[in-house]
Design an enzyme around this catalytic site. Structure first.
Site, mmCIF file in Angstrom:
data_model
loop_
_atom_site.group_PDB
_atom_site.id
_atom_site.type_symbol
_atom_site.label_atom_id
_atom_site.label_comp_id
_atom_site.label_asym_id
_atom_site.label_seq_id
_atom_site.Cartn_x
_atom_site.Cartn_y
_atom_site.Cartn_z
ATOM 1 N N GLU A 78 -3.637 -7.487 7.582
ATOM 2 C CA GLU A 78 -3.092 -8.067 9.074
ATOM 3 C C GLU A 78 -4.095 -8.469 9.999
ATOM 4 O O GLU A 78 -3.683 -8.899 11.050
ATOM 5 C CB GLU A 78 -2.070 -7.016 9.504
ATOM 6 C CG GLU A 78 -0.670 -6.802 8.675
ATOM 7 C CD GLU A 78 0.236 -5.783 9.182
ATOM 8 O OE1 GLU A 78 -0.148 -4.850 9.866
ATOM 9 O OE2 GLU A 78 1.407 -5.814 8.637
ATOM 10 N N GLU A 109 -5.981 7.054 -10.145
ATOM 11 C CA GLU A 109 -6.718 7.959 -9.020
ATOM 12 C C GLU A 109 -7.520 9.060 -9.450
ATOM 13 O O GLU A 109 -8.151 9.527 -8.581
ATOM 14 C CB GLU A 109 -5.322 8.301 -7.912
ATOM 15 C CG GLU A 109 -4.567 9.521 -8.604
ATOM 16 C CD GLU A 109 -3.635 10.021 -7.607
ATOM 17 O OE1 GLU A 109 -3.636 11.167 -7.222
ATOM 18 O OE2 GLU A 109 -2.873 9.344 -7.125
#
Length: 269
Positions: A78, A109
């Site tokens: 953004e 992960e």
């Protein structure tokens, strides 16, 4: 036991009415801003360290897995449309790659070396900053990434929701936002995710303002990617110059941004 894994204050959720579920979730959510408020000194310290590095050509990396990784990507993605910055200035990286944005990638992960390999693909430089995001503060992907970044001289920070976590011990500037047990035990996409989102908003927005990407309270460098934003840009120009809408739109089209249009107008008068 880690706070993020401790038992919910609520039990027999399946027996609650929808109203009870929503009311109790909202009650818990209201505690999050208070926890973030306590962490402001830590957030401030990190922001004040990031800005001069970015002024010298540094970039900001977010690394995370699961919800934490997705939140980092959201915040990074953004920044270009909001502030008109290059797409490689703020970079979000998630364990498992882009596939993991929409679908969990098994065991991604758990590799402590992969995050650093992912960062190296962007040709890191000494002025870069790496922020590890992990509610638990125990994710190997994130810990390994910041640990390697620290060794290479990069500034490191983290956002976690447990005190004294392994992740916090591996970074120069930890941010610890302890929101307490989740409404659904261990579901850190809830209060912890909200806390991380708030912290990321504060970091990126403060950094962009200090880098001069906001004038007054306006996003003067935003990308004009749709009609709504073009209209918003024209309104900003009208407020700054006193021009009528048609001329403001023409100047926006000619100069490509609110900042450039207003500066051109000021030179003209």
């Amino acid at each position: 036991m880690r706070t993020t894994e401790s038992a919910s204050y609520y039990n027999h959720l399946e027996k609650m009415s929808v109203n009870e579920l929503l009311t109790n979730m909202n009650k818990e959510d209201q505690t999050v801003p208070h926890a973030v408020n306590k962490a402001i000194p830590q957030i401030q310290k990190l922001v004040e360290a990031i800005v001069p590095r970015m002024e010298k050509g540094g970039r900001l990396f977010y690394i995370g897995a699961g919800t934490s990784g997705r939140l980092g990507i959201l915040d990074a993605s953004e920044c270009p449309p909001t502030y008109g910055v290059p797409h490689d200035l703020v970079i979000g990286i998630i364990a498992g790659g882009d596939t993991a944005i929409r679908k969990a990638v098994e065991n991604a992960e758990d590799d402590p070396e992969q995050a650093w390999a992912d960062i190296q693909a962007f040709d890191f430089n000494a002025q870069d900053t790496v922020i590890g995001i992990a509610a638990s503060g125990t994710t190997p992907y994130v810990i390994g990434g910041v640990k390697n970044a620290m060794k290479e001289g990069l500034l490191t920070g983290c956002i976690t929701c447990n005190e004294g976590s392994p992740l916090a011990k591996e970074v120069a500037m930890p941010i610890e936002i302890v929101v307490g047990p989740e409404f659904v035990t261990g579901s850190t996409r809830m209060k912890s995710g909200t806390a991380q989102k708030l912290a990321l908003n504060m970091i990126s927005t403060s950094v962009m303002i200090k880098l001069g990407k906001v004038k007054g309270n306006k996003m003067v460098d935003m990308q004009l990617s749709n009609k709504k934003l073009v209209q918003r840009g024209a309104l900003m120009i009208m407020e700054a110059t006193g021009l009528e809408e048609e001329e403001a739109l023409a100047m926006l089209k000619e100069h490509g941004s609110v900042r450039n249009a207003v500066e051109a107008f000021e030179k003209r008068v």
